[in-house]
Design an enzyme around this catalytic site. Sequence first.
Site, short mmCIF file in Angstrom:
data_model
loop_
_atom_site.label_atom_id
_atom_site.label_comp_id
_atom_site.label_asym_id
_atom_site.label_seq_id
_atom_site.Cartn_x
_atom_site.Cartn_y
_atom_site.Cartn_z
N THR A 14 2.08 -6.45 -112.23
CA THR A 14 1.24 -6.45 -111.26
C THR A 14 1.49 -5.20 -110.26
O THR A 14 0.58 -4.34 -109.92
CB THR A 14 1.45 -7.80 -110.18
OG1 THR A 14 1.42 -8.88 -111.20
CG2 THR A 14 0.70 -7.80 -108.97
N VAL A 15 2.68 -4.85 -110.29
CA VAL A 15 2.90 -3.59 -109.34
C VAL A 15 2.57 -2.44 -109.84
O VAL A 15 1.89 -1.57 -109.35
CB VAL A 15 4.26 -3.63 -108.70
CG1 VAL A 15 4.52 -2.57 -107.65
CG2 VAL A 15 4.67 -4.90 -107.91
N GLU A 127 11.23 1.36 -100.15
CA GLU A 127 10.55 0.71 -99.21
C GLU A 127 9.65 -0.57 -99.56
O GLU A 127 9.35 -1.48 -99.06
CB GLU A 127 9.27 1.65 -98.72
CG GLU A 127 8.38 1.07 -97.59
CD GLU A 127 9.10 0.79 -96.23
OE1 GLU A 127 9.29 -0.18 -95.79
OE2 GLU A 127 9.52 1.93 -95.48
N GLY A 132 6.95 -6.09 -98.57
CA GLY A 132 5.61 -5.45 -99.20
C GLY A 132 5.23 -4.31 -98.69
O GLY A 132 5.93 -3.32 -98.69
N ILE A 134 4.78 -3.53 -95.58
CA ILE A 134 4.99 -3.29 -94.19
C ILE A 134 6.24 -2.08 -94.26
O ILE A 134 7.22 -2.25 -94.80
CB ILE A 134 5.76 -4.52 -93.46
CG1 ILE A 134 4.99 -5.62 -93.36
CG2 ILE A 134 6.11 -4.04 -91.93
CD1 ILE A 134 5.52 -6.81 -92.76
N GLU A 188 7.87 -14.38 -107.84
CA GLU A 188 8.71 -13.52 -108.60
C GLU A 188 8.59 -14.15 -109.74
O GLU A 188 8.09 -15.04 -110.12
CB GLU A 188 10.12 -13.89 -108.00
CG GLU A 188 10.54 -13.27 -106.79
CD GLU A 188 10.34 -11.78 -106.69
OE1 GLU A 188 10.93 -10.99 -107.52
OE2 GLU A 188 9.41 -11.14 -105.98
N ASP A 199 15.04 -14.61 -102.96
CA ASP A 199 14.21 -13.14 -102.88
C ASP A 199 14.50 -12.81 -101.38
O ASP A 199 14.85 -11.65 -101.07
CB ASP A 199 12.77 -13.60 -102.78
CG ASP A 199 12.07 -12.21 -102.85
OD1 ASP A 199 12.14 -11.43 -103.68
OD2 ASP A 199 11.15 -12.32 -101.83
N LYS A 203 16.41 -9.19 -99.60
CA LYS A 203 15.61 -8.32 -98.57
C LYS A 203 16.72 -8.35 -97.44
O LYS A 203 16.81 -7.36 -96.82
CB LYS A 203 14.22 -8.76 -98.50
CG LYS A 203 13.32 -8.72 -99.43
CD LYS A 203 12.19 -9.62 -99.49
CE LYS A 203 11.29 -9.44 -100.44
NZ LYS A 203 10.17 -10.70 -100.52
N1 HSE Z 1 7.97 -12.82 -104.43
C1 HSE Z 1 7.75 -11.87 -103.52
C2 HSE Z 1 7.27 -12.42 -102.20
C3 HSE Z 1 7.27 -10.34 -103.66
O1 HSE Z 1 6.76 -13.39 -102.40
O2 HSE Z 1 7.53 -12.05 -100.98
C4 HSE Z 1 7.48 -9.49 -102.67
O3 HSE Z 1 8.52 -9.00 -102.83
#
Ligand code: HSE
Length: 451
Positions: A14-15, A127, A132, A134, A188, A199, A203
Amino acid sequence: MSKSIKLAILGLGTVGTGVINLINDNLDELKRRSGRDILITEVGTRRQRDDIDPTIIQSSDLMATAASDNVDIVIEVIGGTTLAKDVIMHAIKNGKHVVTANKALLAEHGNEIFAFAEEHNVHVAYEAAVAGGIPIIKVMREALAANRIDWLAGIINGTGNFIMTEMRDKGRPFADVLTEAQELGYAEADPTFDVEGIDAAHKLALLASIAFGIPLQFDKVYCEGITGITLQDVNYAEELGYRIKHLGFAVRRDGQGDGSGDTSAAGIELRVHPTLIPQNALLANVNGVKNAVLVNSHPLGQTLYCGDGAGAGATASAVMADVMDLVRVLGSIDSNNESTNGHHVPHLAFIPEQLSDTPILRAEQMITGYYLRVHAHDNPGVLADITRILSDAGINIDAILQKPAHKLGQVPVIILTLPVIESQMNLAIEKIEKLDTITDKVVRIRLDELA
Ligand code: HSE
């Protein structure tokens, strides 16, 4: 225009696909802003793709691509913590700057990766790893560089926020919404990382290091996900003027004692959990896949950063913002023939020798308000017993809601409390659960007024 900047993209999920699309769509803007031509020269992918510009070399040998002479900046978007780590270390060793969206890798191995990058005089930009699209890393490292950050609270998992929003607004079942989030490219590879809070914990570890100048300590983040949240609790919270959000908190505590008994300890709280927050708080109204981070700093005060926290476009935007920074770093080498270090802020915002050893507090030392749901037999004195236990523990009740007995003859009692040290609350809940009149385990969700 001076020499082109050559990019390798490792991973075409995706990315990675989002980055290619962004470059195709905005190439003129990118060139005008950087003064350099930007070319994707190589992609590392397990499967050959026939929808990619044929001038781009496709290779399944990711290590070779990461070290290629035909590449200035390596973009790692394969995810995971094994192959991704190997290719990043190999790229660094070969003098490449790296851009990555890999929060799991950095949260777990970032200290080692950043030290290796410093040694080799290259940068690892990340970043896209947090919130995402931001630009929260840039904001905290650069725009807030003159502030002391006291705490931050954030919705930092888009999938989780999407699920909580759909459940509350439409009463949709959890599993249904998760499937939709996967189809939309938010989740994910292993969606338990989203719904169990892992996740968000990755972060939060990154945000906390940048906020407080501490090494990355993912293993010390207290972590609860959203799988235990029921519609019943969502509705009771709303009735009391609150909303349940899945939040990450990094809080600096000065402490008023040594942390024993009911005295608070000095250190840093790192925690991710469902939280009741006032319905009128801005964070309570950040819905769907949106992320938001509220930062309380001195002297600035509270600032809020909000935007899409997942998905191809948002993540590609953050990846390419890092690429643009590095293009400028590379540009200054060309014209001045100087080292790159002077042109870039440190990886964790503070210079490595200045990282602090402030302790991360254990869960029982953390301080928060609480929502308690207690199920009791409909007998006289039940409420008095519960409130006496709370008052004996020095816990201040902020609101109580008792529902009429339902058909089983039990009454749900909902109690909101003011902030309390978690060890005190644990003792009180243990006592409440021992009362003969209590029929179930006490449900507890943390509460924060965000003030
Ligand atoms: N799986 C992550 C989310 C993707 O839903 O925020 C972005 O880091």
